[in-house]
Motif scaffolding. Sequence first.
Motif, mmCIF file in Angstrom:
data_model
loop_
_atom_site.group_PDB
_atom_site.id
_atom_site.type_symbol
_atom_site.label_atom_id
_atom_site.label_comp_id
_atom_site.label_asym_id
_atom_site.label_seq_id
_atom_site.Cartn_x
_atom_site.Cartn_y
_atom_site.Cartn_z
ATOM 1 N N GLY A 1 -4.929 -20.127 -3.831
ATOM 2 C CA GLY A 1 -6.200 -19.359 -3.816
ATOM 3 C C GLY A 1 -5.492 -18.048 -3.998
ATOM 4 N N ALA A 2 -6.642 -16.785 -4.250
ATOM 5 C CA ALA A 2 -6.438 -15.600 -4.649
ATOM 6 C C ALA A 2 -7.639 -14.763 -3.983
ATOM 7 N N GLU A 3 -7.098 -13.480 -3.307
ATOM 8 C CA GLU A 3 -8.258 -12.631 -3.006
ATOM 9 C C GLU A 3 -7.439 -11.621 -2.541
ATOM 10 N N MET A 4 -8.414 -10.113 -2.658
ATOM 11 C CA MET A 4 -7.757 -8.993 -2.393
ATOM 12 C C MET A 4 -8.609 -8.019 -1.804
ATOM 13 N N GLU A 5 -8.282 -7.618 -0.729
ATOM 14 C CA GLU A 5 -9.307 -6.448 0.043
ATOM 15 C C GLU A 5 -8.552 -5.290 0.529
ATOM 16 N N LEU A 6 -8.862 -3.982 0.243
ATOM 17 C CA LEU A 6 -8.355 -2.786 0.688
ATOM 18 C C LEU A 6 -9.229 -2.025 1.763
ATOM 19 N N PHE A 7 -8.918 -1.726 3.020
ATOM 20 C CA PHE A 7 -9.887 -1.284 3.754
ATOM 21 C C PHE A 7 -8.988 -0.147 4.518
ATOM 22 N N ALA A 8 -9.628 0.710 5.445
ATOM 23 C CA ALA A 8 -8.832 1.749 6.037
ATOM 24 C C ALA A 8 -10.037 2.142 7.306
ATOM 25 N N GLY B 1 -8.306 16.026 3.335
ATOM 26 C CA GLY B 1 -8.410 16.401 1.953
ATOM 27 C C GLY B 1 -8.053 15.197 1.038
ATOM 28 N N PRO B 2 -7.845 15.457 -0.163
ATOM 29 C CA PRO B 2 -7.430 14.622 -1.101
ATOM 30 C C PRO B 2 -6.037 13.720 -0.795
ATOM 31 N N HIS B 3 -5.644 12.722 -1.009
ATOM 32 C CA HIS B 3 -4.503 11.807 -1.251
ATOM 33 C C HIS B 3 -4.490 10.843 -2.245
ATOM 34 N N THR B 4 -3.707 10.394 -2.881
ATOM 35 C CA THR B 4 -3.459 9.416 -3.743
ATOM 36 C C THR B 4 -3.238 8.032 -3.012
ATOM 37 N N ILE B 5 -3.720 6.981 -3.436
ATOM 38 C CA ILE B 5 -3.580 5.762 -2.803
ATOM 39 C C ILE B 5 -3.220 4.708 -3.998
ATOM 40 N N GLU B 6 -2.537 3.624 -3.589
ATOM 41 C CA GLU B 6 -2.084 2.896 -4.584
ATOM 42 C C GLU B 6 -2.053 1.378 -3.803
ATOM 43 N N ALA B 7 -2.638 0.520 -4.090
ATOM 44 C CA ALA B 7 -2.417 -0.739 -3.439
ATOM 45 C C ALA B 7 -2.062 -1.992 -4.579
ATOM 46 N N MET B 8 -1.402 -2.916 -4.491
ATOM 47 C CA MET B 8 -1.309 -4.087 -5.176
ATOM 48 C C MET B 8 -1.140 -5.345 -4.579
ATOM 49 N N PHE B 9 -1.222 -6.322 -5.324
ATOM 50 C CA PHE B 9 -1.076 -7.752 -4.747
ATOM 51 C C PHE B 9 -0.702 -8.732 -6.046
ATOM 52 N N TRP B 10 0.071 -9.893 -5.582
ATOM 53 C CA TRP B 10 0.467 -10.736 -6.626
ATOM 54 C C TRP B 10 -0.093 -12.147 -6.189
ATOM 55 N N GLU B 11 -0.588 -12.765 -7.211
ATOM 56 C CA GLU B 11 -0.813 -14.332 -7.051
ATOM 57 C C GLU B 11 0.097 -15.014 -7.772
ATOM 58 N N VAL C 1 3.516 2.574 2.751
ATOM 59 C CA VAL C 1 3.020 2.538 4.095
ATOM 60 C C VAL C 1 2.683 1.134 4.632
ATOM 61 N N MET C 2 2.992 0.052 3.714
ATOM 62 C CA MET C 2 2.657 -1.362 3.964
ATOM 63 C C MET C 2 3.420 -2.047 2.859
ATOM 64 N N VAL C 3 4.374 -2.999 3.117
ATOM 65 C CA VAL C 3 5.130 -3.743 2.103
ATOM 66 C C VAL C 3 5.060 -5.361 2.710
ATOM 67 N N ASP C 4 4.243 -6.214 2.025
ATOM 68 C CA ASP C 4 4.310 -7.449 2.202
ATOM 69 C C ASP C 4 4.866 -8.245 1.192
ATOM 70 N N ALA C 5 6.076 -8.867 1.261
ATOM 71 C CA ALA C 5 6.624 -9.357 0.356
ATOM 72 C C ALA C 5 6.735 -11.128 0.245
ATOM 73 N N THR C 6 5.734 -11.453 0.978
ATOM 74 C CA THR C 6 5.897 -13.043 1.105
ATOM 75 C C THR C 6 4.608 -13.679 0.512
ATOM 76 N N ILE D 1 0.869 -1.379 0.055
ATOM 77 C CA ILE D 1 0.059 0.150 0.072
ATOM 78 C C ILE D 1 0.869 1.140 -0.049
ATOM 79 N N ARG D 2 0.544 2.138 -0.934
ATOM 80 C CA ARG D 2 1.134 3.359 -1.065
ATOM 81 C C ARG D 2 0.148 4.434 -0.687
ATOM 82 N N ILE D 3 0.516 5.689 0.121
ATOM 83 C CA ILE D 3 -0.443 6.766 0.143
ATOM 84 C C ILE D 3 0.477 8.000 -0.324
ATOM 85 N N ASP D 4 0.009 9.002 -1.290
ATOM 86 C CA ASP D 4 0.925 10.073 -1.745
ATOM 87 C C ASP D 4 2.263 9.551 -2.232
#
Length: 823
Positions: free
Chosen positions: A326-333, A312-322, A291-296, A284-287
């Motif tokens: 199984g495969a799933e992805m959820e982004l929450f705050a 106010g506004p902030h850019t957000i980017e999240a990624m996962f890889w498979e 802010v979170m890196v999980d490389a496993t 997860i990246r903000i601006d």
Amino acid sequence: MILALLWGVAAPLSLAAPLITEFMTDNETVLADEDGDYSDWIEIHNPGGTSIELEGWHLTDNDGNLDKWAFPSVTLEPGGFLVVFASGKDRSVPGSELHTNFQLNSGGEYLAIVEPDGTTVAQEYAPEYPGQDPDRGYGLAFEGVPVIEEGADAQFLVPSDGALGTTWTESGFAPAGWSNGETGVGYGLQIPGMTVRDVHSTVSLTSLSRADAALAGNNVEKETVTVTPVCNFLDTGGDGRFGNNLPFPGGGGDDYTVQVTGTIIIPTSGTWTFGLNSDDGGRIRIDGVNVMVDATLHGPEDHFGRRVLQAGPHTIEAMFWERSGGAEMELFAARGSFTSFNSNFKLVGDTVNGGLPVFTSPAGTNGAGLVATDVEEEMRDENSSLYLRIPFDINDPTEAGALSLSMRYDDGFVAYLNGTRVASSNVANGAPAWNARATAAREGSEALEPEIFNLTEFSDLLNEGTDNVLAIHGLNIDPTDDSFLLLPKLLSGGVQQDESFYFDDPTPGSINSTPSSRGKVEDTKFNPNRGFYSRPIRVEITSETPGASIRYTTNGSTPTPTNGTPYTGPISISSTTTLRAMAYKTGMDSTNVDTQTYLFTDDIIRQSSSAPPGWPSGSVNGQVYRYGMNSGVVNSNNPAIGGVQQVKDALVSIPTLSIVLDQAGLTSSGQGIYSNPGSSGYAWEREASLELIHPPGWVDPDGNPEGFQTGCGLRIRGGFSRRTQNPKHSFRLFFRGEYGNGRLNYKLFGDEGADEFDKIDLRGPQNYSWAQGGTSQNSFIRDTWSRDLQGEMGHPYKRSRWYHLYLNGIYWGMCETDERAEA
């Protein structure tokens, strides 16, 4: 009376009375009320040339209670529209949003508008309107619409001085030096949601660095880009924290990465925690800052990161890889500092349930298709004003019983019809200067919603033929502002009252769009129905819709108006047959496809080991196919082994499951799931029909009086059993709205288990079976016995039942339903 029954419309009425011109009974996303609820709504229109005072008029959904809900003091101008929410909230304050004291029934019911005397019906949908669909309007057609569509040809100019005055708004003006384009005209517009990139790789994604390389364009097999409201994806395996999952846009499978991007709006300054539940790793990246890196590599896990953010506004980017499995992805705050999941966390974008708002400008579409002509280079930092001209023609201006301008805009505008000012918003009084600015800014979400302006009083400005122009002076709040939009739609026409239609493009508060359908063709009926038969039968297929045509197939393929055999009379059936049919009629919605399987045990026990018609005669992609009944069992004289009558009796000793689908989707080399058993995910799911058929005289121990037929999504399931050497694979069946009924509502396990299912597995004995080494240890009861014993000991357990299985009418042995714990 016949018209009223079929279309739910009263006889033509006086145009002096208000009309219900459109309504919606299953509003999921079209129009929110002041509370943010997507309530049912009813559109009232004044088709006459004088104003109508609605005070004392009534709306009702009960022909025995005609004065059920009364209008307050509301004046409806000539050609005007009023939307009343049928929410049951009962609000009737003049000048405020109106809500009836009743809701509408999607299955069909009475609906009427009643005069102030409380007894005279001005217009009714009687005896009831037909069944309705989600986000689809129903009502009356307008003659002559639309005049200007979104995406119309236009000319535009960013003026450098005021030399043109308002001459450019006139129909006879020659726009020399102007640029050409299509509407909408603008730039920088954002829409709710996140841009999602789903990138499949040609190499194994064993690490975060390989996933980043795929996102950078290396070793890409395919890429899918879309916009979704939330990041909540599930393919196979365990789920995360939230239900109502979306399929991965690229279809799932192995070795792919997904990146979501957008702009979140932080409502309150302070510490915010962002979480990603994923299988496998992610970031997860903000601006632009990690802010979170999980490389496993792992199954579904939560990983969190925290950041202090200003409101106010902030850019957000999240990624996962498979990588695989199984495969799933959820982004929450959630606001605050947390290291584990709790109820404060909401999906980003799920604003209905308290999630952070998120917006995006999807690449390549500039505002999700709203902006067809980008004018940022010409306009931004140069001028806050832009001139737009849209020429149009109209055949007969006298037919314009109503004239409406639908505008999506950011931030303000003045509209002219053949040189006369007809509408405006967010603009100062008087004629705006060539470099005028809007008087107020509009949020991005506001610009997405069309605002309706009633131009009926200006209908006499229209000229017959091509000598017409809609001219719009667009105004931004500031030359440096980062967004702008002009997207008009001009609608003209008179209401027609002879019949009603469905509208795929609902237009609450405006002239109705072009009708999509006159109604729905009545479903096909079969006589006799599916089941077991010992003698030849003749099957009749009917639809109660007069003039409807029927097509049918017997090879598993999906009948359509152009595929299948035209039905002309009863069909003779003397052997096991899968019969699929649909009915259609020009101008109406076709029926769904109904499937009926007719089973003849005399025929089944003689099914050959040779390939049936349409099936592979040899292996495909290495996948082995074996057909037919074992003649050594069928013809055995040893009752301990089999025999004709004993095998026939066995075929009707337990219920049957029949799966029917297009043969190519099952066995073809390129798209057949059975011929590609190692492939997984949504991309390898095929639409199919599932029937549960009780044998003659069956008394169901689970209490179900009859079986069922439903649509489903069909996938191969399993691990080791997916090997192509195995001729008998297991299946997973998905029940979703895209296949018709949504969940499967049926007590597969009686009172012992659930009575509705999102998915269910069909499995055969794999580790100990003739298909896996010919072992003699196959008892068919080991797994079921161990699970049932676990339940008898008071522990949670998965239920199962045994069935005979047929694929496109070919006997495929025995299988058992395998309950899924999350289904």
